[in-house]
Design a protein around this motif. Structure first.
Motif, PDB file in Angstrom:
ATOM      1  N   THR A 120      98.978 118.499 115.980  1.00 44.21           N
ATOM      2  CA  THR A 120      97.555 118.996 115.296  1.00 44.21           C
ATOM      3  C   THR A 120      97.303 117.345 114.617  1.00 44.21           C
ATOM      4  N   CYS A 121      96.190 117.017 114.487  1.00 44.20           N
ATOM      5  CA  CYS A 121      95.868 115.598 114.060  1.00 44.20           C
ATOM      6  C   CYS A 121      94.966 115.677 113.050  1.00 44.20           C
ATOM      7  N   PHE A 122      95.354 114.844 111.960  1.00 44.65           N
ATOM      8  CA  PHE A 122      94.395 114.752 110.770  1.00 44.65           C
ATOM      9  C   PHE A 122      94.182 112.997 110.754  1.00 44.65           C
ATOM     10  N   LEU A 123      92.939 112.868 110.094  1.00 43.80           N
ATOM     11  CA  LEU A 123      92.714 111.277 109.919  1.00 43.80           C
ATOM     12  C   LEU A 123      92.873 111.050 108.160  1.00 43.80           C
ATOM     13  N   GLN A 124      93.873 110.086 108.069  1.00 40.15           N
ATOM     14  CA  GLN A 124      93.962 109.644 106.641  1.00 40.15           C
ATOM     15  C   GLN A 124      92.808 108.845 106.167  1.00 40.15           C
ATOM     16  N   VAL A 125      92.083 109.023 105.070  1.00 39.31           N
ATOM     17  CA  VAL A 125      91.011 108.273 104.551  1.00 39.31           C
ATOM     18  C   VAL A 125      91.358 107.726 103.367  1.00 39.31           C
ATOM     19  N   ASN A 126      91.173 106.308 103.177  1.00 40.28           N
ATOM     20  CA  ASN A 126      91.443 105.638 102.091  1.00 40.28           C
ATOM     21  C   ASN A 126      90.512 105.560 100.968  1.00 40.28           C
ATOM     22  N   THR A 127      90.439 106.883 100.425  1.00 35.82           N
ATOM     23  CA  THR A 127      89.121 107.092  99.503  1.00 35.82           C
ATOM     24  C   THR A 127      88.802 106.196  98.340  1.00 35.82           C
ATOM     25  N   GLY A 128      90.096 105.565  98.030  1.00 33.35           N
ATOM     26  CA  GLY A 128      90.009 104.840  96.735  1.00 33.35           C
ATOM     27  C   GLY A 128      89.786 103.361  97.275  1.00 33.35           C
ATOM     28  N   ASP A 129      89.749 102.999  98.440  1.00 31.54           N
ATOM     29  CA  ASP A 129      89.380 101.577  99.058  1.00 31.54           C
ATOM     30  C   ASP A 129      90.511 100.590  98.623  1.00 31.54           C
ATOM     31  N   GLU A 130      91.821 101.302  98.371  1.00 29.31           N
ATOM     32  CA  GLU A 130      92.940 100.323  97.958  1.00 29.31           C
ATOM     33  C   GLU A 130      93.511  99.358  99.264  1.00 29.31           C
ATOM     34  N   SER A 131      93.543  98.179  98.992  1.00 25.60           N
ATOM     35  CA  SER A 131      93.901  97.418  99.919  1.00 25.60           C
ATOM     36  C   SER A 131      95.497  97.555 100.508  1.00 25.60           C
ATOM     37  N   GLY A 135      95.436 104.482 105.361  1.00 22.69           N
ATOM     38  CA  GLY A 135      94.163 105.333 105.544  1.00 22.69           C
ATOM     39  C   GLY A 135      92.901 104.391 105.952  1.00 22.69           C
ATOM     40  N   CYS A 136      91.851 105.176 106.709  1.00 26.06           N
ATOM     41  CA  CYS A 136      90.727 104.299 107.089  1.00 26.06           C
ATOM     42  C   CYS A 136      89.787 104.126 106.116  1.00 26.06           C
ATOM     43  N   SER A 137      88.982 103.264 106.112  1.00 23.57           N
ATOM     44  CA  SER A 137      87.748 103.355 105.191  1.00 23.57           C
ATOM     45  C   SER A 137      87.004 104.471 105.468  1.00 23.57           C
ATOM     46  N   ILE A 138      86.016 104.837 104.671  1.00 27.06           N
ATOM     47  CA  ILE A 138      84.962 105.900 104.739  1.00 27.06           C
ATOM     48  C   ILE A 138      84.014 105.513 105.883  1.00 27.06           C
ATOM     49  N   ALA A 139      83.696 104.166 105.650  1.00 23.97           N
ATOM     50  CA  ALA A 139      82.607 103.662 106.795  1.00 23.97           C
ATOM     51  C   ALA A 139      83.276 103.666 108.162  1.00 23.97           C
ATOM     52  N   ASP A 140      84.494 103.627 108.384  1.00 26.14           N
ATOM     53  CA  ASP A 140      84.965 103.608 109.787  1.00 26.14           C
ATOM     54  C   ASP A 140      85.309 105.064 110.352  1.00 26.14           C
ATOM     55  N   MET A 141      85.184 106.009 109.566  1.00 25.18           N
ATOM     56  CA  MET A 141      85.330 107.354 109.877  1.00 25.18           C
ATOM     57  C   MET A 141      84.758 107.994 111.126  1.00 25.18           C
ATOM     58  N   GLY A 142      83.630 107.717 111.273  1.00 26.40           N
ATOM     59  CA  GLY A 142      82.640 107.995 112.463  1.00 26.40           C
ATOM     60  C   GLY A 142      83.234 107.734 113.567  1.00 26.40           C
ATOM     61  N   ALA A 143      83.266 106.291 113.774  1.00 26.61           N
ATOM     62  CA  ALA A 143      83.822 105.765 114.960  1.00 26.61           C
ATOM     63  C   ALA A 143      85.141 106.202 115.425  1.00 26.61           C
ATOM     64  N   LEU A 144      86.147 106.214 114.203  1.00 31.07           N
ATOM     65  CA  LEU A 144      87.364 106.787 114.674  1.00 31.07           C
ATOM     66  C   LEU A 144      87.474 108.078 115.261  1.00 31.07           C
TER      67      LEU A 144
END
Ligand SMILES: *Cc1c(COP(=O)(O)O)cnc(C)c1O
Length: 219
Positions: A120-131, A135-144
């Motif tokens: 089972t796979c989840f996407l990790q999201v870097n919700t705080g945009d910390e360098s 985690g992916c950026s929110i902007a990249d979620m759709g493409a990933l």
């Protein structure tokens, strides 16, 4: 030790039930990083069936034999994954929570085919945009998500680790919104210090280490 563990678990389960009184109780992922196999076995004996590890190598060392012996055990990867560890990760983990870029999705997809396994796979999201954080950026979620779908990797959830600077509830609410937006039912959010908030905001998986096992000592 195991008595303390059982006491901690009973207390945590009560808190989870209370926080989830008007929702479905989340899956408790017991984070056993830096804990010994003996401690992990004690947790199993106390009823824990779902464990989380943040390093592939450490998980393989501790869980390979244990998993062969106990088939009802589920293991989650909750730490960042490198492509050269994809093979070992697919071999040992039932749930990979930390997919976050094309290269790692491709590497995991290739290993899934080779090993005929379907974690089972989840996407990790870097919700705080910390360098410094995975985690992916929110902007990249759709493409990933589209890329994963196109190569046969089904992503069923999102995972986040809120930044220390913010109230975690902001990030839990954001992850829930993103889950709804992309039609993903699983939300892995909430740790020892904030899991009750996370449950109230819709967590389906909470990742608890310290509150179950005590403070981790350095190896
Ligand atoms: C260590 C870890 C946890 C558990 O943290 P505690 O505060 O000990 O409950 C949860 N999630 C991730 C990703 C971790 O690395």
């Amino acid at each position: 030790m195991s008595h303390q563990l059982a006491t901690n678990l009973a207390r945590v389960e009560k808190l989870i039930k209370k926080a989830a009184h008007d929702t479905r109780p989340p899956t408790l992922v017991a984070v056993s990083k830096m804990q010994s196999v003996d401690t992990i076995k004690a947790a199993y004996d106390a009823g824990v069936r779902v464990f989380g590890e943040n390093r592939v190598q450490e998980a393989a060392e501790k869980f390979t034999d244990f998993k062969n012996e106990y088939s009802d055990l589920t293991l989650h990867l909750i730490g960042p994954l490198q492509t050269n560890k994809a093979k070992a990760a697919v071999a040992i983990f039932d749930v990979i929570e930390t997919l976050d870029r094309v290269e790692i999705i491709d590497a995991v997809a290739a290993e899934m085919k080779k090993q005929n396994k379907n974690p089972t796979c989840f996407l990790q999201v870097n919700t705080g945009d910390e360098s410094q954080k995975a985690g992916c950026s929110i902007a990249d979620m759709g493409a990933l998500l589209a890329h994963a779908r196109a190569i046969g990797v089904t992503i069923t959830g999102l995972m986040c680790i809120p930044p220390l600077r913010d109230p975690p509830a902001l990030h839990f609410a954001l992850l829930k919104k993103l889950g709804r937006q992309y039609g993903l039912e699983n939300l892995s959010m909430g740790m020892s210090g904030d899991f009750e908030r996370a449950i109230k905001l819709g967590a389906t998986h909470i990742r608890l280490g310290t509150i179950i096992f005590g403070v981790r000592s350095k190896p």
